[in-house]
Design an enzyme around this catalytic site. Structure first.
Site, PDB file in Angstrom:
ATOM      1  N   HIS A 130       0.841  -1.202   0.000  1.00 61.36           N
ATOM      2  CA  HIS A 130       0.000   0.000   0.000  1.00 61.36           C
ATOM      3  C   HIS A 130       0.872   1.246   0.000  1.00 61.36           C
ATOM      4  CE1 HIS A 130      -3.476   2.568   1.232  1.00 61.36           C
ATOM      5  NE2 HIS A 130      -2.502   3.257   1.817  1.00 61.36           N
ATOM      6  N   GLU A 131       1.878   1.262   0.872  1.00 63.91           N
ATOM      7  CA  GLU A 131       2.772   2.421   0.930  1.00 63.91           C
ATOM      8  C   GLU A 131       3.592   2.546  -0.353  1.00 63.91           C
ATOM      9  OE1 GLU A 131       2.456   4.655   3.214  1.00 63.91           O
ATOM     10  OE2 GLU A 131       0.930   3.399   4.153  1.00 63.91           O
ATOM     11  N   HIS A 134       1.907   4.599  -2.964  1.00 67.68           N
ATOM     12  CA  HIS A 134       2.106   6.052  -2.938  1.00 67.68           C
ATOM     13  C   HIS A 134       3.327   6.446  -3.768  1.00 67.68           C
ATOM     14  CE1 HIS A 134      -1.038   7.254  -0.214  1.00 67.68           C
ATOM     15  NE2 HIS A 134      -0.627   6.450   0.756  1.00 67.68           N
ATOM     16  N   GLU A 179      -5.911   6.906  -1.468  1.00 64.96           N
ATOM     17  CA  GLU A 179      -5.863   5.664  -0.700  1.00 64.96           C
ATOM     18  C   GLU A 179      -6.459   4.491  -1.471  1.00 64.96           C
ATOM     19  OE1 GLU A 179      -4.382   5.167   2.386  1.00 64.96           O
ATOM     20  OE2 GLU A 179      -3.598   7.138   1.893  1.00 64.96           O
TER      21      GLU A 179
END
Length: 291
Positions: A130-131, A134, A179
């Site tokens: 998930h990070e 970004h 997100e």
């Protein structure tokens, strides 16, 4: 490396970017000079500040330090076709993870110990992915500005003019939309929607004691029930009011989005492309080469 997972060589952010993220990012890019101002005024200072803070008060993961976490990160980076950032583990009672990359020179990721304590290794890799989303989507500039605005609003409730407050609302909306893209990156790395939805369930109501007892199927049904509230005008209005000041979409909504995207043609097309690319890396005898 898990040979059952497909590496997505050449994966681009727009291959998995959520439509709401694309729309919100496009709107921000239309604000003249915003990107340049944030990079020039905050870039080098913020990058150095956070780097020093992490190296002074967190544990940096490597092949010599917590190597099992290091291997989880490397595998997620291989799948998402991304260079590994630095990873830090930080003692903190609030379950959280975040990433920072203003100018691309010192990207890093931080995961709090309290989050690690409620997740399985596969779920921890989902958080890492998930990070990484970004970084893949180049959210760094706007992510930094959004965090600064949230901090300023907390310290100085009447901090700005109507224009500044409008920009803050626009940044929060962008942050929530971003997100969704990063949750998709987590799904592409874990290649199991239940892993991603389990992370969200534990963020909503997990603890080291409770987490193993949670029922994922019941949480998925809860996410579908939440979506059904939109069937009425009042329900939709209340949901909008509930979320407009949040930095993240509510966990049940994120779980519903992953539930839907995991069944989409776009998701399965990406996995199929990765499978074909991976097969082309096999040697003539049918074995696998390291790459």
């Amino acid at each position: 490396m898990d040979l059952t997972k497909n590496c997505l060589i050449g994966l681009k952010a727009d291959d998995f970017r959520h439509p709401l993220d694309l729309k919100a990012t496009t709107a921000l890019k239309q604000l003249p000079g915003l990107d340049m101002v944030v990079r020039s005024l905050l870039g080098s200072v913020a990058e150095q500040f956070f780097y020093l803070n992490n190296i002074a008060s967190s544990v940096r993961v490597s092949d010599q330090q917590l190597p099992h976490f290091h291997n989880l990160l490397l595998e997620a980076c291989r799948i998402l076709d991304l260079e590994p950032p630095q990873l830090y583990i930080q003692q903190h009672p609030v379950p959280n993870a975040y990433t920072f990359a203003m100018q691309g020179k010192q990207p890093f990721m931080v995961i709090h110990t309290s989050l690690i304590e409620i997740l399985t290794p596969e779920e921890i890799q989902g958080v890492m992915a998930h990070e990484l989303g970004h970084l893949k989507c180049e959210h760094g500039v706007y992510l930094t500005l959004a965090n600064i605005m949230v901090l300023a609003a907390g310290l100085l409730p009447n901090w700005g003019t109507a224009i500044a407050q409008s920009l803050q609302g626009q940044m929060l909306e962008w942050l929530r939309c971003a997100e969704f893209s990063c949750d998709r990156a987590a799904l592409l790395a874990t290649q199991d929607p239940k892993v991603v939805m389990s992370i969200l369930m534990k963020l909503a109501g997990g603890s080291p004691t409770i987490a193993p007892q949670l029922n994922l199927e019941a949480f998925i049904q809860q996410a579908r029930d939440y979506e059904a509230i939109s069937d009425t005008f009042l329900g939709e209005m209340l949901k909008t009011a509930q979320t407009e000041q949040l930095t993240h979409p509510v966990p049940v909504l994120r779980a519903k989005e992953i539930d839907c995207w995991s069944s989409s043609q776009d998701y399965h097309r990406l996995l199929e492309i990765g499978k074909r690319q991976y097969n082309q890396k096999s040697d003539p005898k049918g074995g696998w080469r390291n790459w």
